[in-house]
Design an enzyme around this catalytic site. Structure first.
Site, PDB file in Angstrom:
ATOM      1  N   HIS A 246       6.074  -0.449   6.868  1.00 31.97           N
ATOM      2  CA  HIS A 246       6.777   0.838   6.746  1.00 31.97           C
ATOM      3  C   HIS A 246       6.123   1.671   5.665  1.00 31.97           C
ATOM      4  O   HIS A 246       5.675   1.124   4.648  1.00 31.97           O
ATOM      5  CB  HIS A 246       8.258   0.610   6.411  1.00 31.97           C
ATOM      6  N   GLU A 301      12.648  -1.386  13.812  1.00 29.24           N
ATOM      7  CA  GLU A 301      12.365  -1.460  15.246  1.00 29.24           C
ATOM      8  C   GLU A 301      12.437  -2.881  15.798  1.00 29.24           C
ATOM      9  O   GLU A 301      12.665  -3.073  16.991  1.00 29.24           O
ATOM     10  CB  GLU A 301      10.971  -0.872  15.531  1.00 29.24           C
TER      11      GLU A 301
HETATM   12  N1  ACO Z   1       0.690  -5.112  11.670  1.00 29.70           N
HETATM   13  C1  ACO Z   1      -0.547  -5.383  11.190  1.00 29.70           C
HETATM   14  N2  ACO Z   1      -1.108  -4.669  10.196  1.00 29.70           N
HETATM   15  C2  ACO Z   1      -0.397  -3.667   9.674  1.00 29.70           C
HETATM   16  C3  ACO Z   1       0.888  -3.348  10.125  1.00 29.70           C
HETATM   17  C4  ACO Z   1       1.419  -4.116  11.169  1.00 29.70           C
HETATM   18  N3  ACO Z   1       2.640  -3.854  11.659  1.00 29.70           N
HETATM   19  N4  ACO Z   1       1.349  -2.285   9.428  1.00 29.70           N
HETATM   20  C5  ACO Z   1       0.400  -1.945   8.567  1.00 29.70           C
HETATM   21  N5  ACO Z   1      -0.670  -2.772   8.725  1.00 29.70           N
HETATM   22  C6  ACO Z   1      -1.915  -2.727   7.991  1.00 29.70           C
HETATM   23  C7  ACO Z   1      -2.857  -1.703   8.583  1.00 29.70           C
HETATM   24  O1  ACO Z   1      -3.646  -2.231   9.587  1.00 29.70           O
HETATM   25  C8  ACO Z   1      -3.648  -1.299   7.383  1.00 29.70           C
HETATM   26  O2  ACO Z   1      -4.631  -2.293   7.138  1.00 29.70           O
HETATM   27  P1  ACO Z   1      -6.133  -1.870   6.824  1.00 29.70           P
HETATM   28  O3  ACO Z   1      -6.031  -1.105   5.523  1.00 29.70           O
HETATM   29  O4  ACO Z   1      -6.844  -3.169   6.725  1.00 29.70           O
HETATM   30  O5  ACO Z   1      -6.555  -1.029   7.974  1.00 29.70           O
HETATM   31  C9  ACO Z   1      -2.667  -1.402   6.233  1.00 29.70           C
HETATM   32  O6  ACO Z   1      -1.642  -2.276   6.664  1.00 29.70           O
HETATM   33  C10 ACO Z   1      -2.047  -0.101   5.852  1.00 29.70           C
HETATM   34  O7  ACO Z   1      -1.582   0.553   7.026  1.00 29.70           O
HETATM   35  P2  ACO Z   1      -1.223   2.087   7.065  1.00 29.70           P
HETATM   36  O8  ACO Z   1      -1.186   2.538   8.486  1.00 29.70           O
HETATM   37  O9  ACO Z   1      -2.069   2.867   6.124  1.00 29.70           O
HETATM   38  O10 ACO Z   1       0.205   2.074   6.448  1.00 29.70           O
HETATM   39  P3  ACO Z   1       1.329   3.091   6.764  1.00 29.70           P
HETATM   40  O11 ACO Z   1       2.168   3.149   5.580  1.00 29.70           O
HETATM   41  O12 ACO Z   1       0.833   4.382   7.277  1.00 29.70           O
HETATM   42  O13 ACO Z   1       2.039   2.313   7.979  1.00 29.70           O
HETATM   43  C11 ACO Z   1       3.372   2.086   9.852  1.00 29.70           C
HETATM   44  C12 ACO Z   1       3.336   2.463   8.371  1.00 29.70           C
HETATM   45  C13 ACO Z   1       2.723   3.189  10.665  1.00 29.70           C
HETATM   46  C14 ACO Z   1       4.841   1.952  10.242  1.00 29.70           C
HETATM   47  C15 ACO Z   1       2.652   0.737  10.087  1.00 29.70           C
HETATM   48  O14 ACO Z   1       3.211  -0.268   9.267  1.00 29.70           O
HETATM   49  C16 ACO Z   1       2.633   0.305  11.547  1.00 29.70           C
HETATM   50  O15 ACO Z   1       1.801   0.761  12.309  1.00 29.70           O
HETATM   51  N6  ACO Z   1       3.595  -0.598  11.952  1.00 29.70           N
HETATM   52  C17 ACO Z   1       3.674  -1.010  13.329  1.00 29.70           C
HETATM   53  C18 ACO Z   1       4.394   0.030  14.186  1.00 29.70           C
HETATM   54  C19 ACO Z   1       5.882   0.100  13.863  1.00 29.70           C
HETATM   55  O16 ACO Z   1       6.557  -0.927  13.712  1.00 29.70           O
HETATM   56  N7  ACO Z   1       6.388   1.340  13.790  1.00 29.70           N
HETATM   57  C20 ACO Z   1       7.794   1.604  13.495  1.00 29.70           C
HETATM   58  C21 ACO Z   1       7.975   2.044  12.077  1.00 29.70           C
HETATM   59  S1  ACO Z   1       9.669   2.324  11.669  1.00 29.70           S
HETATM   60  C22 ACO Z   1       9.964   3.891  12.240  1.00 29.70           C
HETATM   61  O17 ACO Z   1       9.126   4.746  12.213  1.00 29.70           O
HETATM   62  C23 ACO Z   1      11.286   4.175  12.807  1.00 29.70           C
END
Ligand code: ACO
Length: 363
Positions: A246, A301
């Site tokens: 998140h 989620e």
């Molecule tokens: N699984 C695996 N790796 C992850 C996940 C995940 N769920 N979430 C973040 N990471 C990793 C990314 O790959 C990234 O790694 P890297 O730097 O090696 O590339 C690192 O963590 C940082 O990720 P960011 O995208 O910069 O972090 P951000 O704060 O933007 O992410 C997000 C938030 C978009 C929710 C992300 O955690 C994600 O994609 N989760 C999966 C989708 C999801 O569950 N979405 C629902 C969110 S809740 C809502 O919006 C209602």
């Protein structure tokens, strides 16, 4: 420049506080999990909207008006349901909401909330080749949605669990979809346009499009013993595990446990919940091992998927159900924006080429 705007404060809000370090969500002064356990969706709508509409009636009257608006919405979209249902889930929802006249008043706001659940249920049934179920204005919003979607009158436990879901996701600070709604509201385009902007942002898999894929993941893993290798393979392919991580919460998303509590009240889901909990634990261990500094935790989620499945809602509709609840928060934010409006218009830094004299020369 701050990509993702994570350090930018772009609004003052009295609607909710997303405490990412403490793992708390406060909605207008009340902890979200308390609201989910004790308050109806109509009650939270009243809470969110009070102070923003001069003509806001009592909570009971608002519930009555919402019921009547569901009936109006059904009449409005019935002739167009085939065209709406030809579009996939969130695109169909956008299309249905476009039948609501734009405006900034309470009738528009109520019509949007009503249309969202009516179009979600009706389009879904049409796609499943089932006859449409007309709204019942006398039921609560949660019970009527379940009835319109499944064709069954829900038990008290099912209604309570649906209500808890609608309440817990109704509002959540300046997330991507809410920001989009506020930007559109700030141009004075109207509440329908703001809500449709919110839906468009929520549609993405990084935001509200995750719960359907969460179920695909649970199905793909199948059993706790298969979890480790499935997750290793997914992480090796650099896939994101849906329902985890998140932008704001760096501890467990408090909404996950509120939803888990609601699932526990539904005996039908006991086996599925056990599987989900086992897989969740394995994923958390794997994420900790692969990204030790990021503290990636379960988000809303993950248990949304388990709950909505237990309520008999098809997974293709999960994002639309989320949007139907979050529309309450989008409307509140749009009205809050309008109350002291300055059009949102940030700047960008030009990093393209310098002016080339050659383009000014005749060919
Ligand atoms: N699984 C695996 N790796 C992850 C996940 C995940 N769920 N979430 C973040 N990471 C990793 C990314 O790959 C990234 O790694 P890297 O730097 O090696 O590339 C690192 O963590 C940082 O990720 P960011 O995208 O910069 O972090 P951000 O704060 O933007 O992410 C997000 C938030 C978009 C929710 C992300 O955690 C994600 O994609 N989760 C999966 C989708 C999801 O569950 N979405 C629902 C969110 S809740 C809502 O919006 C209602």
């Amino acid at each position: 420049m701050d990509a993702g705007l994570e350090k930018v404060i772009a609004a003052e809000t009295m609607l909710s506080d997303v405490d990412g370090a403490g793992g708390r969500l406060i909605i207008r002064g009340v902890l979200a999990q308390e609201l989910a356990a004790n308050c109806t969706f109509e009650g939270v709508l009243h809470l969110l909207w009070s102070g923003f509409f001069d003509e806001l009636p009592s909570r009971e009257e608002l519930a009555r008006e919402l019921g009547m608006a569901r009936v109006r919405a059904f009449t409005r979209i019935y002739p167009h349901i085939e065209a709406i249902a030809q579009q996939p889930d969130m695109q169909g929802l956008r299309l249905g909401l476009a039948f609501v006249e734009d405006g900034e008043g309470l009738v528009t706001a109520i019509d949007l909330l009503a249309m969202a659940v009516v179009v979600t249920a009706a389009a879904s049934r049409f796609r499943r080749r089932q006859s449409l179920v007309e709204p019942d204005a006398g039921l609560s919003h949660a019970a009527d949605f379940i009835r319109m979607s499944t064709g069954q009158i829900p038990s008290a436990a099912v209604t309570h669990a649906m209500n808890a879901y609608l309440v817990i996701v109704s509002e959540h600070g300046l997330n991507a979809s809410t920001f989009a709604a506020r930007v559109v509201a700030s141009t004075r385009a109207g509440l329908a346009s703001a809500v449709i902007a919110g839906i468009s942002a929520l549609k993405g898999p990084l935001h509200g499009g995750a719960p359907g894929p969460v179920l695909d993941m649970l199905d793909g893993i199948g059993s706790p013993s298969a979890a480790r290798s499935w997750i290793d393979d997914a992480l090796a392919r650099k896939e994101r595990l849906m329902g985890f991580g998140h932008r704001v919460y760096k501890v467990r998303d408090p909404r996950a446990d509120a939803l888990k509590a609601a699932i526990r009240t539904l005996p039908v889901s006991a086996g599925r919940l056990q599987l989900a909990e086992a897989i969740e634990q394995t994923i958390l261990q794997k994420l900790k091992a692969s990204k030790p500094d990021l503290n990636l935790q379960t988000n809303v989620e993950f248990y949304t998927a388990v709950l909505l499945e237990a309520l008999g809602i098809p997974r293709q509709d999960f994002s639309c159900v989320f949007a139907s609840a979050r529309a309450a928060g989008w409307v509140a934010h749009a009205k809050e924006q309008l109350a002291s409006n300055r059009m949102i218009r940030p700047k960008s830094i030009y990093v393209g080429p310098d002016v080339k004299s050659s383009v000014l020369e005749p060919a």
